[in-house]
Every structure is written in structure tokens, then in C-alpha cells.
Design a protein around this motif. Structure first.
Motif, PDB file in Angstrom:
ATOM      1  N   ASN A  12     -55.266 -90.616 -36.170  1.00 41.39           N
ATOM      2  CA  ASN A  12     -54.467 -91.838 -36.045  1.00 41.39           C
ATOM      3  C   ASN A  12     -53.224 -91.611 -35.193  1.00 41.39           C
ATOM      4  N   HIS A  13     -52.505 -90.526 -35.460  1.00 36.31           N
ATOM      5  CA  HIS A  13     -51.331 -90.207 -34.642  1.00 36.31           C
ATOM      6  C   HIS A  13     -50.929 -88.748 -34.808  1.00 36.31           C
ATOM      7  N   ILE A  14     -50.179 -88.296 -33.843  1.00 31.81           N
ATOM      8  CA  ILE A  14     -49.497 -87.005 -33.925  1.00 31.81           C
ATOM      9  C   ILE A  14     -48.016 -87.344 -33.929  1.00 31.81           C
ATOM     10  N   VAL A  59     -48.925 -91.057 -30.120  1.00 37.08           N
ATOM     11  CA  VAL A  59     -47.890 -90.119 -30.532  1.00 37.08           C
ATOM     12  C   VAL A  59     -46.786 -90.963 -31.143  1.00 37.08           C
ATOM     13  N   GLU A  60     -46.257 -90.494 -32.257  1.00 39.20           N
ATOM     14  CA  GLU A  60     -45.167 -91.186 -32.929  1.00 39.20           C
ATOM     15  C   GLU A  60     -43.953 -90.273 -32.821  1.00 39.20           C
ATOM     16  N   LEU A  61     -42.879 -90.759 -32.195  1.00 38.85           N
ATOM     17  CA  LEU A  61     -41.646 -89.977 -32.164  1.00 38.85           C
ATOM     18  C   LEU A  61     -40.799 -90.386 -33.359  1.00 38.85           C
ATOM     19  N   HIS A  84     -44.371 -82.359 -35.788  1.00 40.80           N
ATOM     20  CA  HIS A  84     -44.076 -82.421 -37.220  1.00 40.80           C
ATOM     21  C   HIS A  84     -45.338 -82.527 -38.062  1.00 40.80           C
ATOM     22  N   HIS A  85     -46.252 -83.427 -37.710  1.00 38.03           N
ATOM     23  CA  HIS A  85     -47.521 -83.540 -38.443  1.00 38.03           C
ATOM     24  C   HIS A  85     -48.563 -84.267 -37.613  1.00 38.03           C
ATOM     25  N   MET A  86     -49.807 -84.174 -38.072  1.00 44.17           N
ATOM     26  CA  MET A  86     -50.874 -84.976 -37.490  1.00 44.17           C
ATOM     27  C   MET A  86     -51.503 -85.795 -38.602  1.00 44.17           C
ATOM     28  N   CYS A  87     -51.995 -86.976 -38.257  1.00 42.92           N
ATOM     29  CA  CYS A  87     -52.487 -87.898 -39.273  1.00 42.92           C
ATOM     30  C   CYS A  87     -53.922 -88.305 -39.001  1.00 42.92           C
ATOM     31  N   TYR A  88     -54.783 -88.043 -39.980  1.00 37.68           N
ATOM     32  CA  TYR A  88     -56.176 -88.490 -39.917  1.00 37.68           C
ATOM     33  C   TYR A  88     -56.361 -89.720 -40.792  1.00 37.68           C
ATOM     34  N   ILE A 135     -50.470 -82.009 -42.542  1.00 40.24           N
ATOM     35  CA  ILE A 135     -51.482 -83.037 -42.286  1.00 40.24           C
ATOM     36  C   ILE A 135     -51.229 -84.226 -43.193  1.00 40.24           C
ATOM     37  N   GLU A 136     -51.210 -85.412 -42.577  1.00 43.27           N
ATOM     38  CA  GLU A 136     -51.098 -86.666 -43.305  1.00 43.27           C
ATOM     39  C   GLU A 136     -52.481 -87.303 -43.343  1.00 43.27           C
ATOM     40  N   LEU A 137     -52.849 -87.856 -44.468  1.00 40.14           N
ATOM     41  CA  LEU A 137     -54.072 -88.665 -44.549  1.00 40.14           C
ATOM     42  C   LEU A 137     -53.654 -90.090 -44.849  1.00 40.14           C
TER      43      LEU A 137
HETATM   44 CO    CO Z   1     -47.309 -89.995 -39.801  1.00 37.53          CO
END
Ligand code: CO
Length: 143
Positions: A12-14, A59-61, A84-88, A135-137
Motif C-alpha cells: 500500500n505504501h512505504i 510513498v508517504e512522507l 520508517h515502515h512499509m505497509c501491506y 511492517i504495517e498491515l
Molecule cells: Co503507514
């Protein structure tokens, strides 16, 4: 462990933590030609965010709004910013949590999903279980 990977969905985003969101986003816009969203403040998460769109993900800043922001600590250790994290995406967060616990993965905090920056339930997984990566879910209901 069988079945764990079936839970994983789209990236979804990094998220990248930055000390100055204007300065950070301008290089993506000017050098990479990316489309940048307008800045949103999310006081309940202690951050300002912009999205940088690309064809297959975003990408989310993240810039901290104050010293109490969870991002402030990260920037103390990484003053110039950093990933900071990656989101699946997952289709069912409760199922994912069950399988993660069965696989011995630690869920951060109290393990109960919270409403994330996009209004959907999210959890964060122990970076120590994923080669040092947070990792964010995020639960995305398929339509
Ligand atoms: Co996030």
C-alpha cells in the motif's frame, strides 16, 4: 507456517520519516516528476503527511507535529530522515493476527488494531521478526 503468505496483499505504501516535509517532497516533484498530494495534518497520530504517487504504490512522507510524536524519536536517531515502515494490505486483519501469533510473530503495542492514517484498522509488527523492518498491515476491504 503454511498459509501465512496467502494473507499478504498489495504494497500500500512505504513511509519515510523526514524533518521537513516541504523540502523532502520538492525533490520528488522536481527531480522525479512525481505527483504530490496536499499536506494533511493528523494530530491524533502526531504527524503531517503527504503522498507521493507512483504507478504501483505510494510513498508517504511523515513529519512529526511535535516532540511527543512517535516519529520524533526515529528522527533523533536518523536526523536526515529515513525509511520508517512499509505497509501491506490484508483483506482480514483478525485472520492475519491469528496466523501471525501462531507463527510466533510479535505484534507491537497491545496487539489490538488501531484506526490508521487512512481510516482503516492497522497493526504494526515487531521489526525484529522482519529483518529489522517495521511492517504495517492495513485492512482493505475488497469491493
Ligand atoms: Co503507514
Amino acid at each position: 507456517m503454511k498459509g501465512i503468505l496467502s494473507e499478504i496483499g498489495r504494497l500500500n505504501h512505504i513511509a519515510i520519516a523526514v524533518p521537513n516535509i516541504q523540502k523532502a517532497s520538492s525533490i520528488w516533484e522536481n527531480a522525479l516528476g512525481a505527483n504530490i498530494s496536499s499536506t494533511q495534518s493528523l494530530p491524533e497520530h502526531g504527524v503531517k503527511i503527504v503522498f507521493i504517487e507512483s504507478p504501483n504504490t505510494k510513498v508517504e512522507l511523515l513529519e512529526p507535529l511535535n516532540k511527543q510524536s512517535p516519529i520524533s524519536k526515529f528522527l533523533e536517531r536518523n536526523p536526515n530522515g529515513g525509511m520508517h515502515h512499509m505497509c501491506y494490505e490484508v483483506s482480514n486483519l483478525e485472520n492475519a493476527i491469528e496466523k501471525l501469533i501462531a507463527a510466533g510473530v510479535k505484534i507491537l503495542g497491545d496487539g489490538i488494531p488501531k484506526i490508521g492514517a487512512h481510516g482503516n484498522p492497522v497493526i504494526f509488527l515487531n521489526p525484529g521478526d522482519f529483518s529489522g523492518t517495521l511492517i504495517e498491515l492495513e485492512e482493505i476491504k475488497s469491493n
